[in-house]
Write a protein that holds these residues in place. Structure first.
Motif, PDB file in Angstrom:
ATOM      1  N   ALA A 167      -7.817   3.154   4.101  1.00 43.86           N
ATOM      2  CA  ALA A 167      -6.542   4.081   3.909  1.00 43.86           C
ATOM      3  C   ALA A 167      -5.836   4.184   5.292  1.00 43.86           C
ATOM      4  O   ALA A 167      -4.581   4.104   5.165  1.00 43.86           O
ATOM      5  N   GLU A 168      -6.615   4.209   6.267  1.00 46.74           N
ATOM      6  CA  GLU A 168      -5.925   4.436   7.648  1.00 46.74           C
ATOM      7  C   GLU A 168      -5.325   3.150   7.839  1.00 46.74           C
ATOM      8  O   GLU A 168      -4.327   3.121   8.659  1.00 46.74           O
ATOM      9  N   ILE A 169      -5.972   2.029   7.714  1.00 46.06           N
ATOM     10  CA  ILE A 169      -5.298   0.843   8.076  1.00 46.06           C
ATOM     11  C   ILE A 169      -4.118   0.579   7.243  1.00 46.06           C
ATOM     12  O   ILE A 169      -2.997   0.223   7.717  1.00 46.06           O
ATOM     13  N   GLY A 170      -4.123   0.896   5.907  1.00 41.46           N
ATOM     14  CA  GLY A 170      -3.048   0.922   5.053  1.00 41.46           C
ATOM     15  C   GLY A 170      -1.498   1.697   5.774  1.00 41.46           C
ATOM     16  O   GLY A 170      -0.735   1.433   5.581  1.00 41.46           O
ATOM     17  N   ALA A 171      -2.236   3.004   6.196  1.00 42.56           N
ATOM     18  CA  ALA A 171      -1.249   3.828   6.541  1.00 42.56           C
ATOM     19  C   ALA A 171      -0.408   3.181   7.825  1.00 42.56           C
ATOM     20  O   ALA A 171       0.725   3.625   8.182  1.00 42.56           O
TER      21      ALA A 171
END
Lengths: 477, 477
Positions: free
Chosen positions: B373-377
């Motif tokens: 999710a952090e990479i997506g953000a």
């Protein structure tokens, strides 16, 4: 520094060319496509304040620019940027920035994911199926978020950033929202997505969530989402990123420039594009006309537009009303990316069709599914909406509009992975059984596609079973 | 002409460089990684006939080759190929062909989809989350079939074609089969896919069907599929395309070469790679060692390998047995691309770890989901297996192995769209509720990731409802 990327690896190659001094900054102006008004800036809804129609960019300064009057220099400038390590030069959109409107302080505001640079593939099996000798596909699904939307989004999101917006928004059948959410995240902006509930593919929904968008599924269709969004941007400081935004069209232009470069600036006879909201056809056509004006190419390919039968308002506009009006409809097709009943850019697309001498066509659900499987068998793969191009080409061959020896380029707009459900259901044989879609084939009709279906085989884990499956396939091949 | 692409647009730029006369054809030889035997050719199973271990390529001719002794010339040869319109030069794999084994009559047999050329992205938010200043990701998920497998497959499939095989086959968790099926289709070969039933993502299954593979779902796990495949290739004229095939490793090497070029040949301090079957770590490490040997780089980055806790045989091998043995296990993780309990290339990976001074780490299911999710953000997006790299980096920072000022590159191996279900379930909050996976968090533990979750909101189609959602998000931002 452009957003989302810092230049960490300074290489010198090409930099001499990059620093050619531009004596005149290219002047871009906005113009209404209907009444011809030329406002100094656009409102929040990107509509003409005089008549309400769409705006487009034009470039009165081009004729005064020595670089733009010299196609050979332009071509080598663009080619040599391929060896640059600058993030903007590495983008297949920004590499052609001489033909784009000026964005002030670009280095500070440009948001790029290294979009563009998409491959041009031969389709030998599809060529045989369609009855043409020279068939290629420009695969815009090979962009970072896996659809052509990225080429327009990098440019329009950068414009939003330059204008100081904290929020960007779009209504979407899925691809636009995925792209917008990614570019907004790269540019440290918030994004709002309005999508029709239950009518977009799982994959596309996952993208807007992953990239951090506020994702609202509205109990309406795409056109209903557009309406609410238009009201919203008039009340809130939210930057509109639908394709009425002329910056999106400008970014999308570059796909055609890149295509011509890949073809050594020798235009094909035909370019065939899926028709949904019609922004992409408009952009590609605009680029073709501009490239001819700048003598980058010497003749125009015919640009043809293909719609799904269940979402064919543009087809009907041209065929039934000679392009004099467009009657919105309730759109219905399994090719969700073009399930649009009231296409925003239909007038722009009509102009392109007329200027290039292209044709419109419509194709059935079965024709789309079969064409998609044929493209897959060439080792490429695309989403259903992209496959209307091959299905349409077959009809244009049958009608004689495309001749066997003419060179044809299909524009594939989305990656296979954008809609895996469609693919699996087709090969399993239950795509149409589940669907209640206008123009879907009945059982007898659907059976015609059986020879293209390759259902997975479930087997016990033993060698003999696998060898039997292999031998059976070998016998049938 | 290479398969799947004909050279239709002859441009002259760069061709002078391309035609540099090679006085000595690079000699490649096979060698067993365990007993050192150097067979003249490999058997159908690509195993050493003396001891049964894996084979690898080595290049005794390199020292005699004047071009390979001149790093500056090599670098500019590769850079200038970027301006070539030849399909092989446009591939991020074949562009570096001087460091690959020789394939006879390459022009006739090379199968390319224009793989490689993948972007290197800054990850500003992830850098803050991990506590490092200089964090980039090389996104191998931007390859044509959306995973790193394409870089090895283009080379190995070309070798199969050159050897005259009609059938190619692999066992796969999904990415290998997708890639193999695409390249086989481009090269007019048939492909056989063995996958564990019910344990691969929908998206990946859709790819092998679309590209026309004979897809067998076996009632076993990945390692069970590998076993049957090994038996099969000894009985049938089928070319083995699993990662024991050393041609695959050679193709995958190019990702590291391309990375160094992107970094202006200044290696980072750390490269972090997901660990599944361990072919990719092996390939990247091999390239680093070879580049140092050829003086293309002057020092080695530390290459670290991260596994999911539920599929951590290599982690345990190193930590518990000092790399002296590897105990196969039943693998279990939602990161399906690395759900492998008996990794084929573990000895090759161990050598790389030791040669570069890298580390191994393991991460939990919750850590993987949060990192994804952090990479997506950051606007990038990847499949779960790729996210183990960021999760692992956090641990390597905590242990002090990675220092805050050190430059780190994560290798992301697959695109977000490879597994949309994972993403949607995570953001909806039911990823772990549905899953019965080793090391999955309980409810209390899972709640820690709530702040990363962005569930879609379902609303009636009216403006007030949308404005309320927007205002709420603005307050929380």
């Amino acid at each position: 520094m452009c957003k989302g990327e810092h230049h960490q690896w300074p290489l010198s190659t090409g930099s001499k060319l990059l620093s050619i001094t531009r004596t005149i900054e290219t002047v871009s102006r906005l113009r209404c496509i209907a009444c011809g008004a030329t406002p100094n800036s656009a409102g929040q809804d990107f509509r003409c304040t005089a008549c309400g129609d769409l705006l487009e960019f034009f470039f009165p300064g081009w004729t005064l620019d020595p670089l733009l009057s010299d196609p050979t220099s332009l071509k080598s400038l663009w080619l040599n940027r391929r060896t640059s390590s600058d993030a903007l030069d590495q983008s297949g959109v920004w590499r052609f920035r001489e033909l784009l409107p000026h964005i002030p302080n670009l280095e500070e505001h440009a948001i790029t994911l290294r979009e563009g640079n998409t491959p041009l593939y031969r389709l030998p099996r599809c060529a045989r199926a369609a009855g043409v000798e020279n068939l290629q596909a420009k695969h815009q699904g090979m962009n970072p978020t896996a659809s052509f939307k990225d080429t327009g989004m990098t440019f329009a999101a950068s414009s939003a950033h330059q204008s100081g917006f904290r929020w960007v928004a779009c209504a979407s059948t899925g691809n636009t929202s995925a792209s917008m959410a990614a570019y907004a995240a790269r540019g440290n902006m918030h994004s709002l997505v309005l999508i029709p509930e239950g009518k977009i593919s799982w994959g596309k929904l996952s993208q807007s969530l992953d990239y951090g968008a506020l994702t609202c599924q509205l109990r309406t269709d795409f056109d209903g989402c557009v309406q609410i969004l238009n009201d919203l941007v008039r009340q809130k400081p939210v930057y509109l990123l639908n394709s009425v935004n002329p910056y999106r069209i400008e970014g999308q232009k570059t796909a055609a420039i890149e295509l011509m470069e890949q073809l050594a600036w020798q235009p094909p006879d035909h370019i065939i594009v899926p028709g949904g909201n019609l922004g992409n056809s408009s952009a590609i056509g605009k680029a073709l006309l501009e490239m001819r004006e700048l003598k980058l190419i010497s003749r125009l390919p015919k640009l043809s537009i293909i719609q799904a039968h269940g979402a064919n308002p543009f087809y009907r506009s041209v065929r039934e009303f000679g392009g004099k009006k467009l009657e919105p409809m309730t759109a219905d097709t399994l090719a969700t990316a073009i399930r649009i009943g009231n296409p925003a850019s239909w007038k722009k697309a009509l102009r392109v069709l007329q200027a290039t001498g292209g044709e419109v066509e419509e194709v059935t659900e079965l024709e789309i599914a079969a064409a998609k499987a044929e493209i897959g068998a060439d080792g490429i793969g695309c989403e259903p909406a992209s496959a209307v191009t091959l299905a349409g080409l077959k009809k244009l061959r049958q009608s004689g509009f495309v001749k066997p020896a003419e060179a044809v380029v299909l524009i594939l707009t989305g990656h296979l992975l954008k809609d895996p459900d469609f693919t699996i259901k087709f090969h399993r044989g239950d795509l149409f059984a589940d669907a209640a879609v206008a123009g879907a084939p009945d059982e007898t009709e659907a059976a015609k596609a059986k020879y293209l279906q390759r259902a997975p085989v479930v087997l016990d884990a033993n060698l003999a079973a696998v060898i039997a499956a292999l031998d059976a396939a070998e016998r049938n091949s």
